[in-house]
Design a protein around this motif. Structure first.
Motif, PDB file in Angstrom:
ATOM      1  N   TYR A   1       2.848 -11.278   6.995  1.00 19.94           N
ATOM      2  CA  TYR A   1       1.384 -11.195   6.896  1.00 19.94           C
ATOM      3  C   TYR A   1       0.835 -10.233   7.957  1.00 19.94           C
ATOM      4  O   TYR A   1      -0.023  -9.404   7.666  1.00 19.94           O
ATOM      5  N   THR A   2       1.328 -10.348   9.175  1.00 22.65           N
ATOM      6  CA  THR A   2       0.860  -9.489  10.264  1.00 22.65           C
ATOM      7  C   THR A   2       1.158  -8.025   9.970  1.00 22.65           C
ATOM      8  O   THR A   2       0.303  -7.155  10.164  1.00 22.65           O
ATOM      9  N   MET A   3       2.351  -7.752   9.470  1.00 23.41           N
ATOM     10  CA  MET A   3       2.718  -6.368   9.144  1.00 23.41           C
ATOM     11  C   MET A   3       1.841  -5.831   8.011  1.00 23.41           C
ATOM     12  O   MET A   3       1.355  -4.700   8.068  1.00 23.41           O
TER      13      MET A   3
ATOM     14  N   TYR B   1      -1.160  -6.881   7.189  1.00 21.15           N
ATOM     15  CA  TYR B   1      -2.516  -6.755   7.724  1.00 21.15           C
ATOM     16  C   TYR B   1      -2.655  -5.433   8.480  1.00 21.15           C
ATOM     17  O   TYR B   1      -3.628  -4.705   8.320  1.00 21.15           O
ATOM     18  N   MET B   2      -1.675  -5.138   9.318  1.00 22.57           N
ATOM     19  CA  MET B   2      -1.725  -3.892  10.088  1.00 22.57           C
ATOM     20  C   MET B   2      -1.621  -2.675   9.163  1.00 22.57           C
ATOM     21  O   MET B   2      -2.342  -1.695   9.344  1.00 22.57           O
ATOM     22  N   PHE B   3      -0.736  -2.737   8.173  1.00 30.20           N
ATOM     23  CA  PHE B   3      -0.533  -1.623   7.249  1.00 30.20           C
ATOM     24  C   PHE B   3      -1.789  -1.347   6.423  1.00 30.20           C
ATOM     25  O   PHE B   3      -2.167  -0.200   6.215  1.00 30.20           O
TER      26      PHE B   3
ATOM     27  N   GLY C   1      -4.907  -2.348   7.173  1.00 29.78           N
ATOM     28  CA  GLY C   1      -6.121  -2.262   7.974  1.00 29.78           C
ATOM     29  C   GLY C   1      -7.054  -3.434   7.782  1.00 29.78           C
ATOM     30  O   GLY C   1      -8.256  -3.339   7.994  1.00 29.78           O
TER      31      GLY C   1
ATOM     32  N   GLU D   1      -7.540  -7.475   5.496  1.00 32.08           N
ATOM     33  CA  GLU D   1      -7.074  -8.329   4.406  1.00 32.08           C
ATOM     34  C   GLU D   1      -8.123  -8.381   3.306  1.00 32.08           C
ATOM     35  O   GLU D   1      -9.315  -8.162   3.541  1.00 32.08           O
TER      36      GLU D   1
ATOM     37  N   THR E   1     -10.231  -3.375   2.168  1.00 27.87           N
ATOM     38  CA  THR E   1      -9.806  -4.510   2.983  1.00 27.87           C
ATOM     39  C   THR E   1     -10.854  -4.692   4.067  1.00 27.87           C
ATOM     40  O   THR E   1     -11.657  -3.799   4.331  1.00 27.87           O
TER      41      THR E   1
ATOM     42  N   GLY F   1     -11.618  -6.623   8.083  1.00 27.45           N
ATOM     43  CA  GLY F   1     -11.109  -7.349   9.233  1.00 27.45           C
ATOM     44  C   GLY F   1     -11.745  -8.719   9.325  1.00 27.45           C
ATOM     45  O   GLY F   1     -12.816  -8.965   8.780  1.00 27.45           O
TER      46      GLY F   1
ATOM     47  N   GLY G   1     -12.696  -2.235   6.477  1.00 27.59           N
ATOM     48  CA  GLY G   1     -11.274  -1.918   6.447  1.00 27.59           C
ATOM     49  C   GLY G   1     -11.078  -0.527   5.893  1.00 27.59           C
ATOM     50  O   GLY G   1     -11.762   0.403   6.295  1.00 27.59           O
TER      51      GLY G   1
ATOM     52  N   SER H   1      -2.537  -8.574  -0.817  1.00 24.65           N
ATOM     53  CA  SER H   1      -3.132  -9.004   0.440  1.00 24.65           C
ATOM     54  C   SER H   1      -3.872 -10.331   0.274  1.00 24.65           C
ATOM     55  O   SER H   1      -3.761 -11.228   1.118  1.00 24.65           O
TER      56      SER H   1
END
Length: 153
Positions: free
Chosen positions: A22-24, A26-28, A30, A32, A51, A53, A59, A70
């Motif tokens: 999920y973290t990866m 989210y970062m990819f 920008g 969710e 997306t 934040g 996003g 996502s």
């Protein structure tokens, strides 16, 4: 190690892997999808998916597949939290029961009440996230509704 312990540790490890994924993602992406937007043009034709934040910031534009992935993954975090908490509670159950022998509330009752609270809370939050995401898909916004500006890539 007995079967119950192996199962609980397996659940915890799978849950941690889901958090990492999920973290990866989210970062990819920008942000969710649950905190993002579906934007349509004035003619009702789809323009893009954004997306968002968790702090309400904009996003970035993503494909429909990325948006759906996502959203589903964001929703899956809550059952993951519940599974990890219940697995940890089951691992600690014997210790809790033995240490609460002389208390007013028995250890088994305490564990049962705590497990029920966890299950109920996680179910409510999961349903809330599902409804929030479904609302984003069912009721897209128009450009004049002005979602927060997109952050640069």
């Amino acid at each position: 190690m007995d079967k119950k312990t192996k199962t609980c540790i397996g659940i915890i490890l799978i849950g941690l892997a889901n958090f990492f994924a999920y973290t990866m993602l989210y970062m990819f992406l920008g942000g969710e999808a649950v905190n993002g937007w579906v934007v349509v043009g004035a003619d009702g034709q789809l323009v893009h998916y954004l997306t968002g934040g968790t702090d309400g910031t904009g996003g970035r534009a993503v494909s429909e597949a990325e948006f759906l992935l996502s959203g589903v993954h964001s929703i899956s975090i809550w059952p993951t939290v519940g599974a990890i908490l219940l697995a940890m509670l089951m691992l600690a159950k014997d210790h809790i029961v033995s240490s609460m022998r002389s208390s007013r509330v028995g250890g088994r009752t305490f564990v049962t009440v705590l497990a029920t609270i966890i299950a109920f809370s996680i179910a409510v939050i999961t349903v809330w996230f599902i409804l929030k995401f479904a609302h984003k898909l069912a009721y897209p916004i128009k450009p004049q509704d002005k979602p927060p500006p997109m952050r640069p890539l």
